[in-house]
Design a protein around this motif. Structure first.
Motif, PDB file in Angstrom:
ATOM      1  N   GLY A 110       1.044  -1.394  -0.518  1.00  0.00           N
ATOM      2  CA  GLY A 110       0.116   0.504  -0.257  1.00  0.00           C
ATOM      3  C   GLY A 110       1.061   1.388   0.074  1.00  0.00           C
ATOM      4  N   ILE A 111       2.133   0.871   0.711  1.00  0.00           N
ATOM      5  CA  ILE A 111       3.005   2.234   0.603  1.00  0.00           C
ATOM      6  C   ILE A 111       3.891   2.232  -0.334  1.00  0.00           C
ATOM      7  CG2 ILE A 111       4.860   3.652   1.770  1.00  0.00           C
ATOM      8  CD1 ILE A 111       4.034   1.605   3.978  1.00  0.00           C
ATOM      9  N   ILE A 112       4.019   1.559  -1.221  1.00  0.00           N
ATOM     10  CA  ILE A 112       4.916   1.420  -2.445  1.00  0.00           C
ATOM     11  C   ILE A 112       3.949   1.598  -3.711  1.00  0.00           C
ATOM     12  CG2 ILE A 112       6.507  -0.389  -4.070  1.00  0.00           C
ATOM     13  CD1 ILE A 112       7.520  -1.496  -1.143  1.00  0.00           C
ATOM     14  N   VAL A 113       3.116   0.705  -3.474  1.00  0.00           N
ATOM     15  CA  VAL A 113       2.435   0.885  -4.639  1.00  0.00           C
ATOM     16  C   VAL A 113       0.772   2.085  -5.050  1.00  0.00           C
ATOM     17  CG1 VAL A 113       0.895  -0.148  -6.689  1.00  0.00           C
ATOM     18  CG2 VAL A 113       2.628  -1.225  -5.504  1.00  0.00           C
ATOM     19  N   GLY A 116       0.109   5.189  -0.290  1.00  0.00           N
ATOM     20  CA  GLY A 116      -0.621   5.243   1.036  1.00  0.00           C
ATOM     21  C   GLY A 116      -0.222   5.975   2.391  1.00  0.00           C
ATOM     22  N   ASN A 117      -0.620   7.357   2.615  1.00  0.00           N
ATOM     23  CA  ASN A 117      -0.156   8.131   3.742  1.00  0.00           C
ATOM     24  C   ASN A 117      -1.061   6.687   5.297  1.00  0.00           C
ATOM     25  OD1 ASN A 117       1.035   9.862   2.541  1.00  0.00           O
ATOM     26  ND2 ASN A 117      -1.175  11.328   1.372  1.00  0.00           N
ATOM     27  N   ASP A 118      -2.245   6.611   4.922  1.00  0.00           N
ATOM     28  CA  ASP A 118      -2.679   5.987   6.079  1.00  0.00           C
ATOM     29  C   ASP A 118      -1.539   4.772   6.536  1.00  0.00           C
ATOM     30  OD1 ASP A 118      -3.928   4.806   3.671  1.00  0.00           O
ATOM     31  OD2 ASP A 118      -5.058   5.081   4.091  1.00  0.00           O
ATOM     32  N   ASN A 156       7.038  13.585   9.870  1.00  0.00           N
ATOM     33  CA  ASN A 156       5.967  12.311  10.452  1.00  0.00           C
ATOM     34  C   ASN A 156       6.335  11.244   9.138  1.00  0.00           C
ATOM     35  OD1 ASN A 156       5.704  13.060   7.063  1.00  0.00           O
ATOM     36  ND2 ASN A 156       4.289  14.797   8.240  1.00  0.00           N
ATOM     37  N   SER A 157       6.098  10.162   8.693  1.00  0.00           N
ATOM     38  CA  SER A 157       6.146   8.849   8.339  1.00  0.00           C
ATOM     39  C   SER A 157       6.005   9.272   6.956  1.00  0.00           C
ATOM     40  CB  SER A 157       5.241   7.738   8.402  1.00  0.00           C
ATOM     41  OG  SER A 157       4.034   8.051   8.412  1.00  0.00           O
ATOM     42  N   ASN A 158       5.443   9.851   6.131  1.00  0.00           N
ATOM     43  CA  ASN A 158       4.328  10.295   4.825  1.00  0.00           C
ATOM     44  C   ASN A 158       4.879  11.035   4.104  1.00  0.00           C
ATOM     45  OD1 ASN A 158       2.926  11.325   5.888  1.00  0.00           O
ATOM     46  ND2 ASN A 158       1.493  10.477   6.121  1.00  0.00           N
ATOM     47  N   GLY A 159       6.073  12.232   4.334  1.00  0.00           N
ATOM     48  CA  GLY A 159       6.080  13.391   4.265  1.00  0.00           C
ATOM     49  C   GLY A 159       4.797  14.879   3.786  1.00  0.00           C
ATOM     50  N   TRP A 160       3.955  14.326   4.379  1.00  0.00           N
ATOM     51  CA  TRP A 160       2.435  15.266   4.642  1.00  0.00           C
ATOM     52  C   TRP A 160       3.447  16.555   4.926  1.00  0.00           C
ATOM     53  CZ3 TRP A 160      -2.073  14.185   3.086  1.00  0.00           C
ATOM     54  CH2 TRP A 160      -2.724  15.373   3.372  1.00  0.00           C
ATOM     55  N   PRO A 161       3.266  18.049   4.303  1.00  0.00           N
ATOM     56  CA  PRO A 161       3.677  18.982   4.677  1.00  0.00           C
ATOM     57  C   PRO A 161       3.809  18.994   5.909  1.00  0.00           C
ATOM     58  CG  PRO A 161       2.220  18.579   2.798  1.00  0.00           C
ATOM     59  CD  PRO A 161       1.986  17.798   3.103  1.00  0.00           C
TER      60      PRO A 161
END
Length: 388
Positions: A110-113, A116-118, A156-161
């Motif tokens: 879900g992260i790679i493809v 997914g931020n969640d 954070n873990s996902n690059g959210w601004p």
């Protein structure tokens, strides 16, 4: 003091010919391209400037997750709960909710493809020292520093601004190399073009990497986009025995990202060929030794050195040995003493460590007398202005 020795024309190292490389004029605001087979840097544009990495920073979350799986702290079949915090993320998601318990393997895809931020937040909370995404971000920053990514900090873990969430292009390339080399069992996931997670979002199943279906050897890694960061890509491609890693950031559209990435892959593979510089164990210079049983020590690379040069031959590659000397005895064979610095014209310089070719014992009385006498003679020849 720093002593620099330029090689004589008779030294084998300078028989390599290379024409100036045709520089790649990228539209990206920052970029870094490296041939990781040889370690040759092909392009460096603002590569050490910390910038917002957007979703490309998800690669660090993945690296930490892969380490946890390897170490037995997490398993692919383990099911993780989804917190209200993880569910609250917008943007690219797996559409998870708090009733879900998701397999780790599905979260990784879900992260790679799906980017997914969640999914990132679920992994982060499971591995965080304090159970929070913020705690995981602090751990990510510490781990990145340990790995040599000195221009990376995570909020954070996902690059959210978020304020302070930054990475350099060189750091992202280093991270990509680690993912490829440290986790070959997981790396094929980055080449997957589709992941239809339980059918709940049929419109969101495609990998955003524009190179994966072009047949040019591309097999990873991660796109990124926010308004502030622009469009970016951490990519890798393998053709024959060569592999490149490249990072682009700050492009103004997804189309520009796709065009620029494909052009870079073509340029890197078509315009350069691999050449041997010097083989391991070959003495390339001698360095002065202070207070040793002999007055110099041979310098040699510990492993074979290869580099990329432009396809068309031309001028000689410039090379020099740099070390801080004279070197103080005793010296053990294999001690790293110097660096070989070289660069085909038009490319950034490369630095390769050189080690001692032999042991040098600490000198006795005669050696010390010889050293002091030589120092006094040098000062007399230089005159009053030539004090060392």
């Amino acid at each position: 003091m720093i002593r620099i020795f330029r090689f004589l024309p008779s030294v084998l190292l300078l028989t390599l010919l290379a024409a100036p490389a045709s520089a790649f004029d990228t539209r990206a605001k920052a970029a870094f391209v490296m041939d990781i087979t040889t370690g040759t840097v092909l392009l460096n544009k603002n590569a050490d400037t910390p910038l917002p990495p957007a979703s490309m920073s998800k690669l660090m979350t993945l690296y930490v997750a892969f380490e946890a799986i390897r170490d037995g702290r997490l398993s692919l079949e383990e099911r993780l709960p989804v917190s209200s915090h993880a569910m609250s993320y917008g943007g690219s998601t797996m559409f998870l909710d708090t009733t879900d318990r998701i397999r780790v393997e599905d979260l990784l895809r879900g992260i790679i493809v799906l980017s997914g931020n969640d999914a990132c937040a679920v992994i982060a909370e499971a591995l965080s020292p304090d159970g929070t995404e913020a705690g995981f971000a602090r751990f990510m920053t510490q781990r990145a520093q340990q790995m040599g990514m000195t221009n990376s900090t995570f909020a954070n873990s996902n690059g959210w601004p978020a304020a302070g969430h930054m990475m350099s292009m060189r750091d992202l390339a280093l991270l990509a190399r680690h993912l490829i080399e440290d986790f070959p069992e997981f790396y094929p996931m980055f080449g997957e073009t589709e992941f239809a997670f339980d059918g709940r979002a049929p419109q969101n199943t495609q990998n955003r990497n524009p190179l994966l279906k072009l047949g040019i050897g591309a097999d990873g890694l991660k796109t990124g986009h926010t308004t502030k960061a622009g469009y970016g890509l951490v990519g890798s491609a393998k053709q024959a025995d060569r592999r490149i890693v490249f990072v682009l950031s700050g492009l103004d559209s997804g189309q520009a990202r796709a065009e620029e990435a494909e052009a870079i892959v073509s340029w890197a593979f078509r315009q350069f060929v691999e050449k041997s510089i010097v083989t391991a164990g070959t003495e390339v210079a001698r360095a002065d030794v202070w207070m040793g049983s002999v007055n110099s020590v041979g310098l040699t690379p510990a492993k074979d050195i290869t580099t990329l040069v432009p396809v068309l031959g031309g001028d000689q590659v410039k090379a020099e040995v740099v070390y801080s000397g004279p070197l103080r005895a005793p010296i053990a064979r294999g001690d790293q003493l110097a660096e070989l610095v070289f660069a085909p014209e038009g490319l950034p310089e490369s630095r390769v460590p050189l080690v001692a070719a032999e042991d040098v014992a600490k000198g006795g009385f005669l050696a010390r007398l010889r050293t002091v006498s030589g120092l006094l003679l040098t000062r007399l020849q230089q005159g009053p202005e030539g004090a060392l």
